[in-house]
Design a protein around this motif. Structure first.
Motif, PDB file in Angstrom:
ATOM      1  N   LYS A 194       1.235  -1.087   0.144  1.00 14.59           N
ATOM      2  CA  LYS A 194      -0.297   0.006  -0.422  1.00 14.59           C
ATOM      3  C   LYS A 194       0.360   1.075  -0.041  1.00 14.59           C
ATOM      4  O   LYS A 194       1.788   0.951   0.850  1.00 14.59           O
ATOM      5  N   TYR A 196       1.664   5.200   0.572  1.00 14.03           N
ATOM      6  CA  TYR A 196       1.064   6.163   1.040  1.00 14.03           C
ATOM      7  C   TYR A 196       2.138   7.710   1.037  1.00 14.03           C
ATOM      8  O   TYR A 196       3.194   7.043   0.888  1.00 14.03           O
ATOM      9  N   LEU A 201       1.098   8.765   7.050  1.00 12.56           N
ATOM     10  CA  LEU A 201       1.695   7.416   7.870  1.00 12.56           C
ATOM     11  C   LEU A 201       0.925   6.909   9.323  1.00 12.56           C
ATOM     12  O   LEU A 201       1.716   8.658  10.181  1.00 12.56           O
ATOM     13  N   THR A 202       1.124   6.814  10.186  1.00 10.08           N
ATOM     14  CA  THR A 202       0.758   5.946  11.030  1.00 10.08           C
ATOM     15  C   THR A 202       1.021   4.667  11.488  1.00 10.08           C
ATOM     16  O   THR A 202       1.624   4.422  11.048  1.00 10.08           O
ATOM     17  N   GLU A 204      -0.664   2.770  12.991  1.00  6.28           N
ATOM     18  CA  GLU A 204      -1.171   1.452  12.595  1.00  6.28           C
ATOM     19  C   GLU A 204      -0.663   1.244  11.251  1.00  6.28           C
ATOM     20  O   GLU A 204      -0.357   0.082  10.941  1.00  6.28           O
ATOM     21  N   ARG A 205      -0.411   1.816  10.326  1.00  5.37           N
ATOM     22  CA  ARG A 205      -0.310   1.984   9.034  1.00  5.37           C
ATOM     23  C   ARG A 205       1.144   1.628   9.277  1.00  5.37           C
ATOM     24  O   ARG A 205       1.518   0.520   8.099  1.00  5.37           O
ATOM     25  N   ARG A 207       2.465  -0.559  10.635  1.00  8.14           N
ATOM     26  CA  ARG A 207       2.524  -2.002  12.022  1.00  8.14           C
ATOM     27  C   ARG A 207       3.223  -1.864  13.025  1.00  8.14           C
ATOM     28  O   ARG A 207       3.425  -3.035  13.157  1.00  8.14           O
TER      29      ARG A 207
END
Length: 257
Positions: A194, A196, A201-202, A204-205, A207
């Motif tokens: 994916k 971004y 970016l977070t 969660e993204r 991981r």
């Protein structure tokens, strides 16, 4: 691990490939039919060498003969290639036809080229940008890791990676740990990639584990990719190791997990 933007200093294993090509080239005599030598390394660290066969009808370049030699040895995908000319000419870049063949058959290959500062490794895709891709090549893909991640990948603790400016393909891949003969290649699979923009970016993204810092992760990413733009888009790649009972990666390379 190599960053994918050029230039890249050769790793120790890649210097072995360059040396093999240059040594073979120096052994060539005055035969005008054989004037270039090439060497290529597979994911198991084996080096395959060959020379060109010049002929007015279009005899093959050394790089293409080397691809055939490697295929005969059931080498699987190749990770590094170098060619050198006879008479002390040193490293020479591949011609256009060779670039197209290497891109189609070994799309994750790094190629040695001579620069003002010495040999550098270039991704084959960077040597042939905006090109046609042969859809039926059925090339095996290679996903590169720094060798320090080997235990984490094998154990399943690491199942994602963030990449910038790399050619990512979802599907089966050989997980190759650079510059370390102790870390055997693994059979794996890219599950998802994916894209971004960095600012999006977070935890969660990425991981990240609980308490993980997005800022710290991005700072590490910038150290790894020093030429990455401030507003770059990156790929968050999810992957898995395929169990060893799925069979060998290829001849001489058993997947272990």
């Amino acid at each position: 691990m190599h960053g994918m933007l050029v230039p890249m200093e050769p790793l120790n294993t890649e210097r072995r490939v360059i040396e093999a090509a240059e040594t073979l080239a120096l052994s060539l005599g005055n035969n005008p039919n054989h004037t270039v030598a090439a060497a290529a390394m597979d994911t198991n660290g084996r080096i395959h060498t060959a020379v060109n066969v010049y002929h007015f009808t279009g005899g093959p370049c050394a790089e293409l003969v080397t691809l055939g030699v490697a295929a005969t040895a059931e080498a699987g995908p190749l990770v590094a290639m170098a060619a050198a000319g006879d008479g002390g000419r040193g490293l020479i870049p591949p011609c256009g036809r060779c670039r197209q063949v290497m891109l189609d058959l070994h799309p994750d290959l790094l190629v040695a080229v001579q620069t003002e500062t010495g040999p550098q490794m270039r991704p084959i895709a960077k040597l042939l940008s905006d090109t046609y891709f042969f859809p039926d090549a059925q090339a095996e893909r290679v996903f590169r890791f720094n060798r320090r991640y080997y235990d984490a990948v094998v154990s399943g603790r690491k199942t994602s990676s963030v990449r910038w400016d790399e050619q990512i393909a979802v599907g089966p891949a050989i997980f190759y740990f650079e510059d370390d003969a102790e870390c055997a290649p693994l059979r794996g699979e890219i599950l998802e990639a994916k894209r971004y923009q960095i600012d999006d970016l977070t935890p969660e993204r990425l991981r990240l584990p609980e308490g993980g810092s997005v800022e710290g992760y991005i700072e590490g990413l910038r150290q790894h990719y020093p030429l990455m733009p401030v507003d770059a888009f990156v790929d968050v790649v999810d992957f898995r190791v395929v169990p060893s009972d799925s069979g060998p990666v290829h001849e001489g390379q058993m997947a272990t997990a």
